[in-house]
Motif scaffolding. Structure first.
Motif, PDB file in Angstrom:
ATOM      1  N   ALA A  85      -3.632 -42.299  43.472  1.00 29.23           N
ATOM      2  CA  ALA A  85      -4.312 -43.141  44.464  1.00 29.23           C
ATOM      3  C   ALA A  85      -3.476 -44.375  44.788  1.00 29.23           C
ATOM      4  O   ALA A  85      -3.397 -44.788  45.953  1.00 29.23           O
ATOM      5  N   LEU A  86      -2.849 -44.968  43.790  1.00 27.83           N
ATOM      6  CA  LEU A  86      -2.023 -46.151  44.039  1.00 27.83           C
ATOM      7  C   LEU A  86      -0.833 -45.808  44.938  1.00 27.83           C
ATOM      8  O   LEU A  86      -0.475 -46.594  45.820  1.00 27.83           O
ATOM      9  N   ILE A  87      -0.250 -44.641  44.727  1.00 27.47           N
ATOM     10  CA  ILE A  87       0.841 -44.205  45.606  1.00 27.47           C
ATOM     11  C   ILE A  87       0.307 -44.050  47.030  1.00 27.47           C
ATOM     12  O   ILE A  87       0.871 -44.581  47.983  1.00 27.47           O
ATOM     13  N   ARG A  88      -0.782 -43.320  47.144  1.00 33.64           N
ATOM     14  CA  ARG A  88      -1.353 -42.991  48.457  1.00 33.64           C
ATOM     15  C   ARG A  88      -1.736 -44.237  49.246  1.00 33.64           C
ATOM     16  O   ARG A  88      -1.403 -44.372  50.424  1.00 33.64           O
ATOM     17  N   LEU A  89      -2.446 -45.153  48.624  1.00 33.30           N
ATOM     18  CA  LEU A  89      -2.922 -46.316  49.358  1.00 33.30           C
ATOM     19  C   LEU A  89      -1.786 -47.247  49.748  1.00 33.30           C
ATOM     20  O   LEU A  89      -1.786 -47.802  50.847  1.00 33.30           O
ATOM     21  N   ASN A  90      -0.802 -47.410  48.876  1.00 29.82           N
ATOM     22  CA  ASN A  90       0.356 -48.226  49.253  1.00 29.82           C
ATOM     23  C   ASN A  90       1.128 -47.573  50.393  1.00 29.82           C
ATOM     24  O   ASN A  90       1.576 -48.265  51.315  1.00 29.82           O
ATOM     25  N   ALA A  91       1.252 -46.252  50.359  1.00 31.51           N
ATOM     26  CA  ALA A  91       1.909 -45.550  51.472  1.00 31.51           C
ATOM     27  C   ALA A  91       1.088 -45.699  52.748  1.00 31.51           C
ATOM     28  O   ALA A  91       1.644 -45.944  53.822  1.00 31.51           O
ATOM     29  N   ASP A  92      -0.238 -45.566  52.640  1.00 32.25           N
ATOM     30  CA  ASP A  92      -1.102 -45.733  53.815  1.00 32.25           C
ATOM     31  C   ASP A  92      -0.919 -47.112  54.448  1.00 32.25           C
ATOM     32  O   ASP A  92      -1.018 -47.259  55.662  1.00 32.25           O
ATOM     33  N   LEU A  93      -0.677 -48.110  53.620  1.00 24.48           N
ATOM     34  CA  LEU A  93      -0.488 -49.473  54.123  1.00 24.48           C
ATOM     35  C   LEU A  93       0.932 -49.708  54.643  1.00 24.48           C
ATOM     36  O   LEU A  93       1.229 -50.763  55.193  1.00 24.48           O
ATOM     37  N   GLY A  94       1.796 -48.724  54.437  1.00 29.31           N
ATOM     38  CA  GLY A  94       3.176 -48.873  54.885  1.00 29.31           C
ATOM     39  C   GLY A  94       4.028 -49.700  53.941  1.00 29.31           C
ATOM     40  O   GLY A  94       5.115 -50.136  54.301  1.00 29.31           O
ATOM     41  N   ASP A  95       3.536 -49.913  52.719  1.00 28.32           N
ATOM     42  CA  ASP A  95       4.267 -50.704  51.735  1.00 28.32           C
ATOM     43  C   ASP A  95       5.160 -49.769  50.922  1.00 28.32           C
ATOM     44  O   ASP A  95       4.797 -49.298  49.843  1.00 28.32           O
ATOM     45  N   ARG A  96       6.318 -49.515  51.488  1.00 31.77           N
ATOM     46  CA  ARG A  96       7.270 -48.575  50.905  1.00 31.77           C
ATOM     47  C   ARG A  96       7.580 -48.896  49.444  1.00 31.77           C
ATOM     48  O   ARG A  96       7.504 -48.030  48.588  1.00 31.77           O
ATOM     49  N   GLN A  97       7.955 -50.143  49.172  1.00 34.98           N
ATOM     50  CA  GLN A  97       8.388 -50.489  47.821  1.00 34.98           C
ATOM     51  C   GLN A  97       7.243 -50.370  46.814  1.00 34.98           C
ATOM     52  O   GLN A  97       7.443 -49.882  45.710  1.00 34.98           O
ATOM     53  N   ALA A  98       6.053 -50.792  47.194  1.00 36.04           N
ATOM     54  CA  ALA A  98       4.914 -50.675  46.281  1.00 36.04           C
ATOM     55  C   ALA A  98       4.591 -49.214  45.996  1.00 36.04           C
ATOM     56  O   ALA A  98       4.237 -48.855  44.862  1.00 36.04           O
ATOM     57  N   ALA A  99       4.722 -48.343  46.991  1.00 35.82           N
ATOM     58  CA  ALA A  99       4.474 -46.918  46.786  1.00 35.82           C
ATOM     59  C   ALA A  99       5.537 -46.315  45.869  1.00 35.82           C
ATOM     60  O   ALA A  99       5.219 -45.539  44.966  1.00 35.82           O
TER      61      ALA A  99
END
Length: 166
Positions: A84-98
Motif C-alpha cells: 500500500a505504501l508503494i501504491r499510494l506514493n506512486a499514485d501521488l507521483g512521489d517517485r522517490q518515496a515509492a
C-alpha cells in the motif's frame, strides 16, 4: 454514500479473485493491526470511486497514505501495508518515496528479490493492493510469489523512467 468494503471492490481485480474467500474467512483475531488496516484499505478503495478535482483526489490519497504510514510506524510489517505504501506514493507521483517503500519492503522481505523454488506456494492472509495500478488487472500466473516479484520489478521500472507519471 456507503463505504465500499474491500471485498466488493477487490472482486473486480483479477489478481485478487483467487484469494477473496480466503481473505474473507481468515481469522484476524490475533492481528492487532487488522482493524486499522481494513479501515485504511476500505478508505483508499472508496476514494478511488469518488470524483472530484485533482487537488481533492490528491488530498484524499495523502490522507489514506497517512493511515498506512501510521500502521507501519506502529509496527505493522505486513506485506499488505508495504504494498500500500508503494501504491499510494506512486499514485501521488512521489517517485522517490515509492522507490524507498520498495527498498524498505525488500529489506524486510528479501525473498521478493530472490530466485524462488518453482514449487514454493505463499499465502497472504490480508487483502492487498497491487503496488502499481497496471497490476490491478493482471491475473496471478505462476504463483503469487512470481506475481509479486514481477509487480515490484515493473513498479521499479516504471518509477525509474524519466517520463514517470501516474
Amino acid at each position: 454514500m456507503n463505504p465500499i468494503p474491500w471485498s466488493a471492490k477487490l472482486a473486480s481485480f483479477p489478481y485478487a479473485q483467487p484469494f477473496l474467500i480466503g481473505w474473507q474467512i481468515a481469522d484476524h483475531s490475533r492481528d492487532k493491526y487488522w482493524a486499522a488496516y481494513e479501515q485504511a484499505l476500505n478508505g483508499y478503495l472508496e476514494l478511488r470511486e469518488q470524483s472530484g478535482s485533482l487537488s481533492e483526489q490528491k488530498n484524499a490519497i495523502r490522507q489514506s497514505l497517512k493511515q498506512f504510514q501510521e500502521l507501519a510506524a506502529s509496527g505493522d510489517g505486513h506485506i499488505g501495508t508495504g504494498l500500500a505504501l508503494i501504491r499510494l506514493n506512486a499514485d501521488l507521483g512521489d517517485r522517490q518515496a515509492a522507490i524507498d517503500a520498495i527498498d524498505q519492503l525488500l529489506q524486510v522481505m528479501p525473498w521478493l528479490a530472490e530466485q524462488l523454488p518453482k514449487e514454493l506456494q505463499i499465502q497472504i492472509n490480508r487483502p492487498f493492493l497491487a503496488p502499481i495500478e497496471s497490476f490491478d488487472h493482471r491475473m496471478v500466473e505462476g504463483g503469487l510469489a512470481d506475481w509479486l516479484q514481477a509487480s515490484l520489478r515493473e513498479a521499479l521500472d516504471v518509477l525509474e523512467r524519466p517520463d514517470f507519471s501516474f
